[in-house]
Write a protein that holds these residues in place. Structure first.
Motif, PDB file in Angstrom:
ATOM      1  N   ALA A 289      33.381  40.584  38.955  1.00  0.00           N
ATOM      2  CA  ALA A 289      34.187  41.630  38.331  1.00  0.00           C
ATOM      3  C   ALA A 289      35.677  41.412  38.599  1.00  0.00           C
ATOM      4  N   ARG A 290      36.015  40.919  39.790  1.00  0.00           N
ATOM      5  CA  ARG A 290      37.432  40.706  40.120  1.00  0.00           C
ATOM      6  C   ARG A 290      38.075  39.624  39.259  1.00  0.00           C
ATOM      7  N   ASP A 291      37.249  38.761  38.607  1.00  0.00           N
ATOM      8  CA  ASP A 291      37.780  37.689  37.759  1.00  0.00           C
ATOM      9  C   ASP A 291      38.016  38.132  36.322  1.00  0.00           C
ATOM     10  N   VAL A 292      37.588  39.321  35.963  1.00  0.00           N
ATOM     11  CA  VAL A 292      37.718  39.784  34.579  1.00  0.00           C
ATOM     12  C   VAL A 292      39.177  39.879  34.130  1.00  0.00           C
ATOM     13  N   PRO A 293      40.102  40.420  34.949  1.00  0.00           N
ATOM     14  CA  PRO A 293      41.499  40.449  34.484  1.00  0.00           C
ATOM     15  C   PRO A 293      42.042  39.070  34.130  1.00  0.00           C
ATOM     16  N   ALA A 294      41.777  38.072  34.966  1.00  0.00           N
ATOM     17  CA  ALA A 294      42.256  36.722  34.666  1.00  0.00           C
ATOM     18  C   ALA A 294      41.638  36.201  33.379  1.00  0.00           C
ATOM     19  N   ARG A 295      40.379  36.530  33.163  1.00  0.00           N
ATOM     20  CA  ARG A 295      39.706  36.096  31.935  1.00  0.00           C
ATOM     21  C   ARG A 295      40.340  36.754  30.710  1.00  0.00           C
ATOM     22  N   LEU A 296      40.639  38.043  30.797  1.00  0.00           N
ATOM     23  CA  LEU A 296      41.267  38.739  29.671  1.00  0.00           C
ATOM     24  C   LEU A 296      42.665  38.202  29.395  1.00  0.00           C
ATOM     25  N   GLU A 328      18.052  33.281  42.004  1.00  0.00           N
ATOM     26  CA  GLU A 328      16.631  32.961  42.196  1.00  0.00           C
ATOM     27  C   GLU A 328      15.787  33.491  41.047  1.00  0.00           C
ATOM     28  N   GLY A 329      16.338  33.362  39.843  1.00  0.00           N
ATOM     29  CA  GLY A 329      15.594  33.758  38.655  1.00  0.00           C
ATOM     30  C   GLY A 329      15.619  35.237  38.338  1.00  0.00           C
ATOM     31  N   ARG A 330      16.275  36.042  39.174  1.00  0.00           N
ATOM     32  CA  ARG A 330      16.327  37.497  38.947  1.00  0.00           C
ATOM     33  C   ARG A 330      17.708  37.908  38.479  1.00  0.00           C
ATOM     34  N   ARG A 331      17.744  38.726  37.442  1.00  0.00           N
ATOM     35  CA  ARG A 331      18.997  39.279  36.942  1.00  0.00           C
ATOM     36  C   ARG A 331      19.227  40.645  37.576  1.00  0.00           C
ATOM     37  N   ARG A 332      20.484  40.895  37.965  1.00  0.00           N
ATOM     38  CA  ARG A 332      20.745  42.144  38.683  1.00  0.00           C
ATOM     39  C   ARG A 332      22.176  42.611  38.448  1.00  0.00           C
ATOM     40  N   LEU A 333      22.335  43.933  38.299  1.00  0.00           N
ATOM     41  CA  LEU A 333      23.656  44.547  38.250  1.00  0.00           C
ATOM     42  C   LEU A 333      24.134  44.692  39.698  1.00  0.00           C
ATOM     43  N   THR A 334      25.255  44.043  40.025  1.00  0.00           N
ATOM     44  CA  THR A 334      25.710  44.005  41.419  1.00  0.00           C
ATOM     45  C   THR A 334      27.050  44.692  41.647  1.00  0.00           C
ATOM     46  N   GLU A 335      27.843  44.905  40.584  1.00  0.00           N
ATOM     47  CA  GLU A 335      29.165  45.492  40.771  1.00  0.00           C
ATOM     48  C   GLU A 335      29.540  46.373  39.584  1.00  0.00           C
ATOM     49  N   VAL A 336      30.259  47.443  39.881  1.00  0.00           N
ATOM     50  CA  VAL A 336      30.911  48.252  38.853  1.00  0.00           C
ATOM     51  C   VAL A 336      32.350  48.431  39.313  1.00  0.00           C
ATOM     52  N   ALA A 337      33.298  48.123  38.439  1.00  0.00           N
ATOM     53  CA  ALA A 337      34.712  48.152  38.809  1.00  0.00           C
ATOM     54  C   ALA A 337      35.523  48.932  37.784  1.00  0.00           C
ATOM     55  N   VAL A 338      36.718  49.308  38.187  1.00  0.00           N
ATOM     56  CA  VAL A 338      37.704  49.913  37.279  1.00  0.00           C
ATOM     57  C   VAL A 338      38.959  49.050  37.326  1.00  0.00           C
ATOM     58  N   LEU A 339      39.761  49.111  36.275  1.00  0.00           N
ATOM     59  CA  LEU A 339      40.975  48.310  36.195  1.00  0.00           C
ATOM     60  C   LEU A 339      42.164  49.124  36.703  1.00  0.00           C
ATOM     61  N   ARG A 340      42.887  48.538  37.648  1.00  0.00           N
ATOM     62  CA  ARG A 340      44.043  49.181  38.252  1.00  0.00           C
ATOM     63  C   ARG A 340      45.298  48.357  38.003  1.00  0.00           C
ATOM     64  N   ALA A 341      46.450  49.045  37.960  1.00  0.00           N
ATOM     65  CA  ALA A 341      47.726  48.344  37.863  1.00  0.00           C
ATOM     66  C   ALA A 341      48.002  47.619  39.172  1.00  0.00           C
ATOM     67  N   GLU A 342      48.642  46.470  39.050  1.00  0.00           N
ATOM     68  CA  GLU A 342      49.037  45.706  40.234  1.00  0.00           C
ATOM     69  C   GLU A 342      50.408  45.087  39.964  1.00  0.00           C
ATOM     70  N   GLY A 343      51.378  45.476  40.755  1.00  0.00           N
ATOM     71  CA  GLY A 343      52.720  45.001  40.510  1.00  0.00           C
ATOM     72  C   GLY A 343      53.327  45.682  39.291  1.00  0.00           C
ATOM     73  N   ALA A 344      54.412  45.109  38.811  1.00  0.00           N
ATOM     74  CA  ALA A 344      55.123  45.721  37.687  1.00  0.00           C
ATOM     75  C   ALA A 344      54.388  45.533  36.367  1.00  0.00           C
ATOM     76  N   GLU A 345      53.733  44.373  36.190  1.00  0.00           N
ATOM     77  CA  GLU A 345      53.149  44.080  34.879  1.00  0.00           C
ATOM     78  C   GLU A 345      51.717  43.547  34.966  1.00  0.00           C
ATOM     79  N   GLY A 346      51.102  43.560  36.137  1.00  0.00           N
ATOM     80  CA  GLY A 346      49.769  42.995  36.290  1.00  0.00           C
ATOM     81  C   GLY A 346      48.688  44.051  36.406  1.00  0.00           C
ATOM     82  N   PHE A 347      47.452  43.607  36.586  1.00  0.00           N
ATOM     83  CA  PHE A 347      46.334  44.520  36.812  1.00  0.00           C
ATOM     84  C   PHE A 347      45.219  43.773  37.528  1.00  0.00           C
ATOM     85  N   ARG A 348      44.317  44.531  38.145  1.00  0.00           N
ATOM     86  CA  ARG A 348      43.201  43.940  38.876  1.00  0.00           C
ATOM     87  C   ARG A 348      41.969  44.813  38.717  1.00  0.00           C
ATOM     88  N   ALA A 349      40.817  44.242  39.041  1.00  0.00           N
ATOM     89  CA  ALA A 349      39.564  44.991  39.006  1.00  0.00           C
ATOM     90  C   ALA A 349      39.244  45.451  40.424  1.00  0.00           C
TER      91      ALA A 349
END
Length: 379
Positions: A289-296, A328-349
């Motif tokens: 989830a923390r990589d989503v901002p960079a991906r966007l 190990e072959g199992r799919r699982r929901l492991t994180e739920v995040a919200v997007l926050r501002a970071e610095g003057a023009e950035g954001f993070r999960a």
């Protein structure tokens, strides 16, 4: 026998294309067939040969436990039944010929001038084919089956993808019309989760799904699927995902859903979710989830958007990020995040829920923000 069946089927087709009815008639009129059992067996083989993935691969694709079938350049066949790829005994011959035929069945060209093909087979199976020299080992095939129905949240709980808390959070995100990004790697169940969530949408709402190829199959009475159209041999006629997003906004949608956000269409998606189209869902590839901002930000660059513009749009548009993993072959929901501002023009999960040592979702730093979203009955 094969050639006579094919010629007979084509000659009885009004447009020269071989379809299910032509194959059936050709089989029943072929010489040497004796008995209903032999007739049915021959018809199944002919249908697999002319309309499906062939007598070796089609039975694998018909297996409800199989999600993926891949064929390597040496003819080896591998299948995924939910626990990772496993080899199938034997070797497949004439892989290039099969790949060319499947590409044609999906309306694509595959030859030395166009050595890559992506498409959808008549039964909904997603096809990707690659010819040498792009693949040094030889022609390769990647086939992904299409789910014919959405799983309920109870079924996802039983499979281990969700626990009680994550199921409640998903249900509430749908109820309050939150805009949600589902992230994860390939094969983690992103499409499965989105389809299950959309099945919870009230039946009076209109859902428009925008995809490269229709995969989402929510259990809902009012769903429209918009699919991209690739250019023809002359390079004309292409309809892109951004084109479809703009079209969908004029179709009176209650909820806009993008099957996969992986290019310049991120501009239209974020724009749509910022203009009153709440309750939207989309998927994006990310390792956490923390990589989503960079991906966007990376996707936004393809659309000519600055990182600051992506940050402002994403923070306003996306109410929650749901992350899936496969271990190990199992799919699982492991994180739920919200997007926050970071610095003057950035954001993070920032994580609101994360798996603890017991494998259960526990509250994290951003839980108060997510809780406010879940409690927002007026959204």
């Amino acid at each position: 026998m094969r050639e006579s069946l094919l010629n007979g089927a084509a000659s009885r087709s009004s447009n020269g294309l071989v379809g299910p009815s032509e194959v059936s008639r050709a089989v029943r009129r072929s010489a040497g067939v004796r008995g209903d059992k032999d007739l049915l067996s021959l018809e199944r083989t002919a249908r697999a040969e002319f309309l499906g993935a062939g007598p070796v691969l089609q039975p694998l694709l018909d297996d409800p436990q199989v999600s993926d079938v891949v064929v390597n350049g040496d003819g080896s066949v591998w299948v995924d039944r939910g626990s990772g790829l496993r080899a199938v005994p034997g070797r497949l011959r004439a892989v290039r010929e099969l790949a060319t035929r499947l590409a044609a069945a999906s309306g694509q060209r595959l030859d030395d001038a166009a050595p890559v093909a992506e498409g959808r087979l008549p039964d909904g199976t997603r096809l990707h084919a690659l010819l040498p020299p792009l693949c040094a080992e030889g022609a390769v095939l990647s086939l992904r089956t299409m789910r014919t129905r959405a799983f309920g949240l109870d079924e996802l709980r039983a499979s281990g993808m969700l626990d009680d808390r994550s199921a409640q959070v998903l249900e509430r995100l749908v109820q309050v019309r939150a805009n949600v990004l589902v992230s994860g790697a390939t094969g983690t169940g992103k499409t499965t989760l989105v389809a299950s969530a959309l099945s919870l949408v009230p039946p009076g709402e209109r859902i428009i799904c925008i995809e490269e190829a229709a995969e989402l199959a929510p259990d809902h009475p009012h769903v429209l699927h918009l699919q991209v159209r690739r250019p023809n041999v002359q390079g004309a006629g292409e309809i892109t995902l951004p084109d479809l997003v703009r079209t969908a906004m004029r179709m009176r949608p209650d909820r806009l859903v993008l099957g996969e956000c992986r290019g310049a269409e991120v501009r239209e998606v974020l724009g749509a979710l910022n203009t009153g189209h709440d309750g939207g869902w989309a998927t994006v590839h990310a390792n956490a989830a923390r990589d989503v901002p960079a991906r966007l930000v990376a996707l936004g660059a393809l659309a000519g958007m600055s990182p600051a513009t992506v940050a402002v749009q994403a923070r306003s548009a996306v109410h929650a990020v749901v992350h899936l993993v496969r271990r190990e072959g199992r799919r699982r929901l492991t994180e739920v995040a919200v997007l926050r501002a970071e610095g003057a023009e950035g954001f993070r999960a920032a994580l609101a829920l994360r798996c603890d040592r017991r494998g259960e979702l526990a509250e994290a730093e951003a839980w108060p923000e997510l809780a406010r979203t879940l409690d927002d009955a007026g959204r």
